[in-house]
Design a protein around this motif. Structure first.
Motif, PDB file in Angstrom:
ATOM      1  N   GLU A  43      -2.822   2.568 -19.773  1.00 42.72           N
ATOM      2  CA  GLU A  43      -4.181   2.250 -19.310  1.00 42.72           C
ATOM      3  C   GLU A  43      -4.198   1.989 -17.802  1.00 42.72           C
ATOM      4  O   GLU A  43      -5.083   2.450 -17.081  1.00 42.72           O
ATOM      5  N   PHE A  44      -3.154   1.288 -17.334  1.00 43.00           N
ATOM      6  CA  PHE A  44      -3.082   1.014 -15.890  1.00 43.00           C
ATOM      7  C   PHE A  44      -2.882   2.308 -15.109  1.00 43.00           C
ATOM      8  O   PHE A  44      -3.478   2.508 -14.039  1.00 43.00           O
ATOM      9  N   MET A  45      -2.069   3.208 -15.639  1.00 47.53           N
ATOM     10  CA  MET A  45      -1.815   4.461 -14.931  1.00 47.53           C
ATOM     11  C   MET A  45      -3.078   5.313 -14.851  1.00 47.53           C
ATOM     12  O   MET A  45      -3.307   6.009 -13.857  1.00 47.53           O
ATOM     13  N   LEU A  46      -3.905   5.258 -15.901  1.00 48.16           N
ATOM     14  CA  LEU A  46      -5.168   5.993 -15.851  1.00 48.16           C
ATOM     15  C   LEU A  46      -6.068   5.397 -14.761  1.00 48.16           C
ATOM     16  O   LEU A  46      -6.673   6.125 -13.958  1.00 48.16           O
ATOM     17  N   TYR A  47      -6.081   4.053 -14.698  1.00 48.71           N
ATOM     18  CA  TYR A  47      -6.869   3.361 -13.672  1.00 48.71           C
ATOM     19  C   TYR A  47      -6.357   3.736 -12.272  1.00 48.71           C
ATOM     20  O   TYR A  47      -7.133   4.077 -11.376  1.00 48.71           O
ATOM     21  N   ALA A  48      -5.028   3.722 -12.089  1.00 49.22           N
ATOM     22  CA  ALA A  48      -4.436   4.036 -10.775  1.00 49.22           C
ATOM     23  C   ALA A  48      -4.768   5.479 -10.375  1.00 49.22           C
ATOM     24  O   ALA A  48      -5.094   5.761  -9.220  1.00 49.22           O
ATOM     25  N   THR A  49      -4.701   6.384 -11.349  1.00 46.88           N
ATOM     26  CA  THR A  49      -4.996   7.794 -11.077  1.00 46.88           C
ATOM     27  C   THR A  49      -6.439   7.943 -10.616  1.00 46.88           C
ATOM     28  O   THR A  49      -6.731   8.636  -9.634  1.00 46.88           O
ATOM     29  N   LYS A  50      -7.337   7.251 -11.327  1.00 38.54           N
ATOM     30  CA  LYS A  50      -8.754   7.339 -10.961  1.00 38.54           C
ATOM     31  C   LYS A  50      -8.994   6.754  -9.573  1.00 38.54           C
ATOM     32  O   LYS A  50      -9.767   7.304  -8.784  1.00 38.54           O
ATOM     33  N   GLU A  51      -8.345   5.628  -9.266  1.00 43.24           N
ATOM     34  CA  GLU A  51      -8.540   5.001  -7.950  1.00 43.24           C
ATOM     35  C   GLU A  51      -8.072   5.947  -6.836  1.00 43.24           C
ATOM     36  O   GLU A  51      -8.731   6.090  -5.819  1.00 43.24           O
ATOM     37  N   LEU A  52      -6.915   6.577  -7.058  1.00 44.00           N
ATOM     38  CA  LEU A  52      -6.386   7.490  -6.029  1.00 44.00           C
ATOM     39  C   LEU A  52      -7.298   8.707  -5.863  1.00 44.00           C
ATOM     40  O   LEU A  52      -7.634   9.100  -4.743  1.00 44.00           O
ATOM     41  N   VAL A  53      -7.701   9.289  -6.992  1.00 49.91           N
ATOM     42  CA  VAL A  53      -8.561  10.487  -6.916  1.00 49.91           C
ATOM     43  C   VAL A  53      -9.904  10.130  -6.275  1.00 49.91           C
ATOM     44  O   VAL A  53     -10.444  10.893  -5.471  1.00 49.91           O
TER      45      VAL A  53
ATOM     46  N   PRO B 110       1.986  -2.161  -7.061  1.00 52.06           N
ATOM     47  CA  PRO B 110       1.269  -0.887  -7.012  1.00 52.06           C
ATOM     48  C   PRO B 110       0.462  -0.798  -5.718  1.00 52.06           C
ATOM     49  O   PRO B 110      -0.171  -1.770  -5.318  1.00 52.06           O
ATOM     50  N   ARG B 111       0.520   0.358  -5.067  1.00 52.18           N
ATOM     51  CA  ARG B 111      -0.165   0.498  -3.774  1.00 52.18           C
ATOM     52  C   ARG B 111      -0.559   1.935  -3.511  1.00 52.18           C
ATOM     53  O   ARG B 111       0.083   2.861  -4.017  1.00 52.18           O
ATOM     54  N   ILE B 112      -1.601   2.110  -2.743  1.00 52.84           N
ATOM     55  CA  ILE B 112      -1.976   3.439  -2.262  1.00 52.84           C
ATOM     56  C   ILE B 112      -1.715   3.406  -0.762  1.00 52.84           C
ATOM     57  O   ILE B 112      -2.198   2.519  -0.055  1.00 52.84           O
ATOM     58  N   VAL B 113      -0.905   4.340  -0.304  1.00 53.11           N
ATOM     59  CA  VAL B 113      -0.460   4.325   1.106  1.00 53.11           C
ATOM     60  C   VAL B 113      -0.643   5.729   1.683  1.00 53.11           C
ATOM     61  O   VAL B 113      -0.824   6.699   0.932  1.00 53.11           O
TER      62      VAL B 113
ATOM     63  N   MET C   1      -4.982  -6.580 -15.488  1.00 53.81           N
ATOM     64  CA  MET C   1      -4.637  -5.353 -14.735  1.00 53.81           C
ATOM     65  C   MET C   1      -4.149  -5.741 -13.326  1.00 53.81           C
ATOM     66  O   MET C   1      -4.805  -6.547 -12.650  1.00 53.81           O
ATOM     67  N   MET C   2      -3.018  -5.157 -12.898  1.00 55.64           N
ATOM     68  CA  MET C   2      -2.511  -5.438 -11.553  1.00 55.64           C
ATOM     69  C   MET C   2      -3.486  -4.913 -10.496  1.00 55.64           C
ATOM     70  O   MET C   2      -4.137  -3.902 -10.710  1.00 55.64           O
ATOM     71  N   ASP C   3      -3.545  -5.613  -9.358  1.00 53.94           N
ATOM     72  CA  ASP C   3      -4.358  -5.131  -8.229  1.00 53.94           C
ATOM     73  C   ASP C   3      -3.596  -4.052  -7.475  1.00 53.94           C
ATOM     74  O   ASP C   3      -2.385  -4.158  -7.319  1.00 53.94           O
ATOM     75  N   ILE C   4      -4.312  -3.066  -6.993  1.00 60.94           N
ATOM     76  CA  ILE C   4      -3.677  -2.009  -6.199  1.00 60.94           C
ATOM     77  C   ILE C   4      -3.972  -2.284  -4.725  1.00 60.94           C
ATOM     78  O   ILE C   4      -5.140  -2.323  -4.333  1.00 60.94           O
ATOM     79  N   LYS C   5      -2.919  -2.500  -3.940  1.00 57.61           N
ATOM     80  CA  LYS C   5      -3.104  -2.698  -2.492  1.00 57.61           C
ATOM     81  C   LYS C   5      -3.415  -1.354  -1.842  1.00 57.61           C
ATOM     82  O   LYS C   5      -2.831  -0.336  -2.236  1.00 57.61           O
ATOM     83  N   ILE C   6      -4.266  -1.364  -0.858  1.00 57.77           N
ATOM     84  CA  ILE C   6      -4.628  -0.082  -0.234  1.00 57.77           C
ATOM     85  C   ILE C   6      -4.358  -0.112   1.260  1.00 57.77           C
ATOM     86  O   ILE C   6      -4.798  -1.027   1.966  1.00 57.77           O
ATOM     87  N   GLU C   7      -3.587   0.868   1.725  1.00 61.46           N
ATOM     88  CA  GLU C   7      -3.389   1.047   3.169  1.00 61.46           C
ATOM     89  C   GLU C   7      -3.902   2.433   3.526  1.00 61.46           C
ATOM     90  O   GLU C   7      -3.353   3.443   3.057  1.00 61.46           O
ATOM     91  N   LYS C   8      -4.942   2.471   4.340  1.00 58.75           N
ATOM     92  CA  LYS C   8      -5.561   3.771   4.653  1.00 58.75           C
ATOM     93  C   LYS C   8      -4.856   4.440   5.818  1.00 58.75           C
ATOM     94  O   LYS C   8      -4.369   3.778   6.729  1.00 58.75           O
ATOM     95  N   THR C   9      -4.840   5.758   5.795  1.00 61.72           N
ATOM     96  CA  THR C   9      -4.227   6.499   6.897  1.00 61.72           C
ATOM     97  C   THR C   9      -5.088   6.351   8.149  1.00 61.72           C
ATOM     98  O   THR C   9      -6.318   6.253   8.063  1.00 61.72           O
ATOM     99  N   THR C  10      -4.414   6.358   9.302  1.00 59.11           N
ATOM    100  CA  THR C  10      -5.167   6.344  10.563  1.00 59.11           C
ATOM    101  C   THR C  10      -5.221   7.763  11.126  1.00 59.11           C
ATOM    102  O   THR C  10      -5.810   8.001  12.160  1.00 59.11           O
ATOM    103  N   ALA C  11      -4.562   8.696  10.429  1.00 60.30           N
ATOM    104  CA  ALA C  11      -4.523  10.080  10.920  1.00 60.30           C
ATOM    105  C   ALA C  11      -4.844  11.057   9.796  1.00 60.30           C
ATOM    106  O   ALA C  11      -3.973  11.789   9.327  1.00 60.30           O
ATOM    107  N   PRO C  12      -6.128  11.059   9.338  1.00 63.34           N
ATOM    108  CA  PRO C  12      -6.470  11.998   8.255  1.00 63.34           C
ATOM    109  C   PRO C  12      -6.253  13.447   8.678  1.00 63.34           C
ATOM    110  O   PRO C  12      -6.464  13.789   9.844  1.00 63.34           O
TER     111      PRO C  12
END
Ligand code: COI
Length: 356
Positions: A110-120, A46-49, A1-12
């Motif tokens: 399967e990866f898309m389900l994982y990505a969806t869960k990580e984002l949610v 793949p990344r969450i930004v 499974m690919m790793d998802i890079k995460i960049e968190k917002t500084t302005a929620p």
């Protein structure tokens, strides 16, 4: 499974405080999922930004020829605070069927389900708490090559955005008014009706605008060849209860294979109703109405949930269904489906995917 890079917002952003005013699809959360496709390399990066606008070439192929597909699903908050999805595997399976039709590279379900869960999971605080509200999840893929010739693209973006939402129709669970479209058609066999692609929705707007002028919410599409047989509403699939029989148009290629549609059929069967997926003409519906046998009409959809239809207009004929009130089968389906989705009743079908 690919790793998802995460960049968190500084302005929620501030979350909506009045959940009764969420409406549908206006508000977006702090983060989004993004992934690239490049020919020769496949899906990558793949990344969450932080959620936000992004640059795109004015020549991007999706803007010119509409090579795009999307999905719609929801995350629900249960009474004990658990967040859960409803049959998400079906959405990614359908996304790949849409991808094949639109010559878009397929995704790893399967990866898309994982990505969806990580984002949610990251946006869990955005899942609203009030009855009937949820976090609408919109995955989509579009062609980005800067090229104005017509061909399948070599580069795509896949994104998932999230929107805390209430009822899709402003009427809530009150019956909607639907108008049978006689002039325009939505889809034909061999076309793209079964795919969840932007064009199917763009094509619906002219009919919808006319319906709105006549104070109707949506249109009911007839088949594109004979213009006799009922297909779907565009924002939802359609069901009729005639003399106790639950009927929905069969999937012929021009109808969207709805996940709520499929689930409603299974629920009705499990409760012992007579259920048919078959061709049904608008004339048969009008005749049933005249004979006092059109018991209920309702739509099904992820956004629409179960939406009773109170008025159905065909030419000059206006049919008032079940006294413009929600009928017993629509109510049973609404209670069962939302009961499972919000964790109020046991999920004996195995449809729930919890996010932990
Ligand atoms: C959904 O029900 O999720 C859809 O994608 C339909 C759309 C009209 C909101």
């Amino acid at each position: 499974m690919m790793d998802i890079k995460i960049e968190k917002t500084t302005a929620p952003k501030a979350k909506p405080t009045d959940e009764s005013k969420l409406g549908f699809g206006h508000i977006f959360t702090d983060h989004m999922f993004v992934m690239n496709y490049d020919a020769g390399k496949g899906w990558n990066n793949p990344r969450i930004v932080p959620y936000g606008d992004f640059p795109i070439s004015p020549a991007a192929m999706c803007l010119h020829y509409g090579q795009e597909i999307f999905e719609g699903l929801k995350a629900y908050r249960t009474a004990d605070g658990t967040i859960q999805l409803f049959r998400p595997q079906e959405n990614y399976k359908r996304m790949n069927n849409s991808a094949k039709r639109m010559v878009i590279p397929e995704i790893d379900e399967e990866f898309m389900l994982y990505a969806t869960k990580e984002l949610v999971k990251m946006e869990a605080d955005w899942v609203p708490h009030s009855d009937g509200t949820s976090l609408y999840i919109r995955p989509f893929i579009f062609a980005t090559d800067p090229y104005v010739g017509v061909k399948p693209a070599d580069h795509y973006l896949l994104m998932i955005i999230l929107s805390p939402s209430g009822a899709y129709y402003s009427t809530g669970l009150n019956p909607v008014k639907i108008y049978v479209e006689n002039q325009y058609v939505r889809a034909v066999r061999g076309g793209t009706g079964f795919a969840k692609t932007a064009a199917n929705y763009a094509i619906s707007l002219a009919g919808q605008a006319e319906a709105h002028e006549q104070d109707y919410e949506q249109v009911l599409w007839l088949d594109g060849v004979e213009r006799k047989y009922v297909e779907e509403v565009g924002s939802m699939n359609i069901f009729f209860v005639i003399d106790g029989e639950v009927i929905t148009p069969e999937l012929t290629g021009s109808v969207l294979p709805g996940i709520t549609r499929m689930s409603a059929l299974e629920v009705c069967k499990s409760k012992g109703y007579k259920v048919s997926e078959r061709r049904i003409s608008i004339q048969e519906i009008a005749d049933a109405y005249d004979n006092g046998k059109l018991d209920e009409v309702f739509g099904t959809g992820t956004a629409a949930v179960i939406s009773p239809v109170g008025h159905l207009k065909w030419g000059d004929k206006v049919m008032t269904i079940n006294n413009n009130e929600i009928g017993p089968i629509s109510q049973m389906l609404y209670d069962t489906m939302t009961g499972i989705q919000w964790g109020k009743i046991p999920d004996k079908f195995g449809w729930i995917e919890k996010i932990d």
